[in-house]
Design an enzyme around this catalytic site. Sequence first.
Site, PDB file in Angstrom:
ATOM      1  N   ARG A   1       0.810  -1.227   0.000  1.00 33.88           N
ATOM      2  CA  ARG A   1       0.000   0.000   0.000  1.00 33.88           C
ATOM      3  C   ARG A   1       0.840   1.273   0.000  1.00 33.88           C
ATOM      4  O   ARG A   1       0.630   2.174  -0.815  1.00 33.88           O
ATOM      5  CB  ARG A   1      -0.915   0.034   1.250  1.00 33.88           C
ATOM      6  CG  ARG A   1      -2.135  -0.831   1.145  1.00 33.88           C
ATOM      7  CD  ARG A   1      -2.473  -1.436   2.474  1.00 33.88           C
ATOM      8  NE  ARG A   1      -1.459  -2.442   2.763  1.00 33.88           N
ATOM      9  CZ  ARG A   1      -1.581  -3.728   2.401  1.00 33.88           C
ATOM     10  NH1 ARG A   1      -2.682  -4.127   1.842  1.00 33.88           N
ATOM     11  NH2 ARG A   1      -0.628  -4.610   2.629  1.00 33.88           N
ATOM     12  N   THR A   2       1.781   1.379   0.922  1.00 33.41           N
ATOM     13  CA  THR A   2       2.507   2.643   1.088  1.00 33.41           C
ATOM     14  C   THR A   2       3.346   2.959  -0.147  1.00 33.41           C
ATOM     15  O   THR A   2       3.337   4.086  -0.635  1.00 33.41           O
ATOM     16  CB  THR A   2       3.399   2.565   2.342  1.00 33.41           C
ATOM     17  OG1 THR A   2       2.628   2.020   3.417  1.00 33.41           O
ATOM     18  CG2 THR A   2       3.924   3.927   2.738  1.00 33.41           C
TER      19      THR A   2
ATOM     20  N   LYS B   1      25.562  -5.721  -1.325  1.00 29.54           N
ATOM     21  CA  LYS B   1      27.020  -5.874  -1.461  1.00 29.54           C
ATOM     22  C   LYS B   1      27.739  -5.128  -0.357  1.00 29.54           C
ATOM     23  O   LYS B   1      28.933  -4.854  -0.446  1.00 29.54           O
ATOM     24  CB  LYS B   1      27.471  -5.328  -2.826  1.00 29.54           C
ATOM     25  CG  LYS B   1      26.848  -6.017  -4.012  1.00 29.54           C
ATOM     26  CD  LYS B   1      27.360  -5.360  -5.294  1.00 29.54           C
ATOM     27  CE  LYS B   1      26.427  -5.561  -6.465  1.00 29.54           C
ATOM     28  NZ  LYS B   1      26.678  -4.600  -7.539  1.00 29.54           N
TER      29      LYS B   1
ATOM     30  N   ARG C   1      11.282   3.718   3.757  1.00 34.53           N
ATOM     31  CA  ARG C   1      10.850   2.655   4.671  1.00 34.53           C
ATOM     32  C   ARG C   1      12.056   1.816   5.020  1.00 34.53           C
ATOM     33  O   ARG C   1      12.845   1.433   4.154  1.00 34.53           O
ATOM     34  CB  ARG C   1       9.779   1.775   4.034  1.00 34.53           C
ATOM     35  CG  ARG C   1       9.504   0.541   4.904  1.00 34.53           C
ATOM     36  CD  ARG C   1       8.277  -0.175   4.548  1.00 34.53           C
ATOM     37  NE  ARG C   1       7.076   0.565   4.898  1.00 34.53           N
ATOM     38  CZ  ARG C   1       5.850   0.049   4.877  1.00 34.53           C
ATOM     39  NH1 ARG C   1       5.674  -1.205   4.512  1.00 34.53           N
ATOM     40  NH2 ARG C   1       4.807   0.770   5.203  1.00 34.53           N
TER      41      ARG C   1
ATOM     42  N   HIS D   1       4.918   5.412  11.740  1.00 37.64           N
ATOM     43  CA  HIS D   1       4.415   5.346  10.365  1.00 37.64           C
ATOM     44  C   HIS D   1       3.450   6.536  10.236  1.00 37.64           C
ATOM     45  O   HIS D   1       2.231   6.364  10.181  1.00 37.64           O
ATOM     46  CB  HIS D   1       3.713   4.001  10.152  1.00 37.64           C
ATOM     47  CG  HIS D   1       3.426   3.652   8.727  1.00 37.64           C
ATOM     48  ND1 HIS D   1       3.548   4.554   7.673  1.00 37.64           N
ATOM     49  CD2 HIS D   1       2.994   2.474   8.170  1.00 37.64           C
ATOM     50  CE1 HIS D   1       3.213   3.945   6.547  1.00 37.64           C
ATOM     51  NE2 HIS D   1       2.882   2.689   6.821  1.00 37.64           N
TER      52      HIS D   1
HETATM   53  N1   CP Z   1      -0.175  -0.038   5.868  1.00 36.07           N
HETATM   54  C1   CP Z   1       1.013  -0.349   5.314  1.00 36.07           C
HETATM   55  O1   CP Z   1       2.056   0.232   5.674  1.00 36.07           O
HETATM   56  O2   CP Z   1       0.954  -1.327   4.359  1.00 36.07           O
HETATM   57  P1   CP Z   1       2.184  -1.767   3.468  1.00 36.07           P
HETATM   58  O3   CP Z   1       3.164  -2.473   4.368  1.00 36.07           O
HETATM   59  O4   CP Z   1       1.615  -2.660   2.412  1.00 36.07           O
HETATM   60  O5   CP Z   1       2.812  -0.528   2.907  1.00 36.07           O
END
Ligand code: CP
Length: 310
Positions: A58-59, A86, A108, A136
């Site tokens: 999603r993100t 590496k 991320r 998040h």
């Molecule tokens: N909600 C969320 O962070 O989903 P993803 O891990 O798919 O990005």
Amino acid sequence: MAYSKKDLISTKDLTTEDIYQILNLAKDYKNLNLQNEKKSPLLKGVTVVNSFFENSTRTRTSFEIAAKRLSSDAINFTASNSSTNKGETLIDTIKNIESMQTDIFIMRHSSSGAAQFVASRTPSCVINAGDGCNEHPTQALLDLFTIYEKFGSFNNLTVSIIGDIAHSRVARSNIYAMQTLGIKVKLFGPPQMMQYAEVFGCEICKDMDEAVSGSDAIIMLRIQLERSDDETPFPSIREYCRYFGLSKTRMQKAKENVIILHPGPINRGVELNSDVADDPRISTILSQVENGVAVRMAILDIVYKNLKGL
Ligand code: CP
């Protein structure tokens, strides 16, 4: 006062005014996203790098769509097929990409603090797309957008967050933002997933009935297996579902107009039953995903203008 930083790392950095600024702008972008022509020229010529050192559906997708709807050049960097394998360090990787005159990093990473670590070492914008168990923030903001859309106000709202609180960055970012907005937050989960939960100053519930009753919104969380030291963090999935999962039967004590949120991915039959997840009268899961694009467009808009002093 408006949000003035070039980065978005934590919802702790957001005032009430900042949150409303983001949500109001996101509403405009949601309207744009409902048009046939969904593009704004705002970030034309800007390069956005989706830097994902950990899995995401999603993100990552939603940031890519958001960046493209703002007319930027969006590229995807995934650690699994990069030179980090590496031995290249995180900062070396960022500095090398930055040398190509990029402007915004969406980051991320599995390490808590990674986004802040990079943000303080790059002149580019950094948006935290999830760092370990820490935060998040864009997920919390899209959750808030979804709740605001339903209730039209944050006044007198109670939100329950249920599940693996100890390992959830979604829980942390939501708790900080909701406390800033004066929303009452209740927490519930198995004891081994509630370690240190009292530090947040939220109401701790003793069972599912208490967690569900009186809440306007319930955020269900999955067990964060990838962040648990324990290979079997709960002895039996059937028992987890019975005592900590949400089903229609379990919702008997819930308010009539309660909504159910989940950041995804959902584990059906574990923390959430399909009778709840797939009922559009109560489940906002797909609305959350839709709103995520608009909220991320708003955040890209704000941090880039802050970077350029616009
Ligand atoms: N909600 C969320 O962070 O989903 P993803 O891990 O798919 O990005």
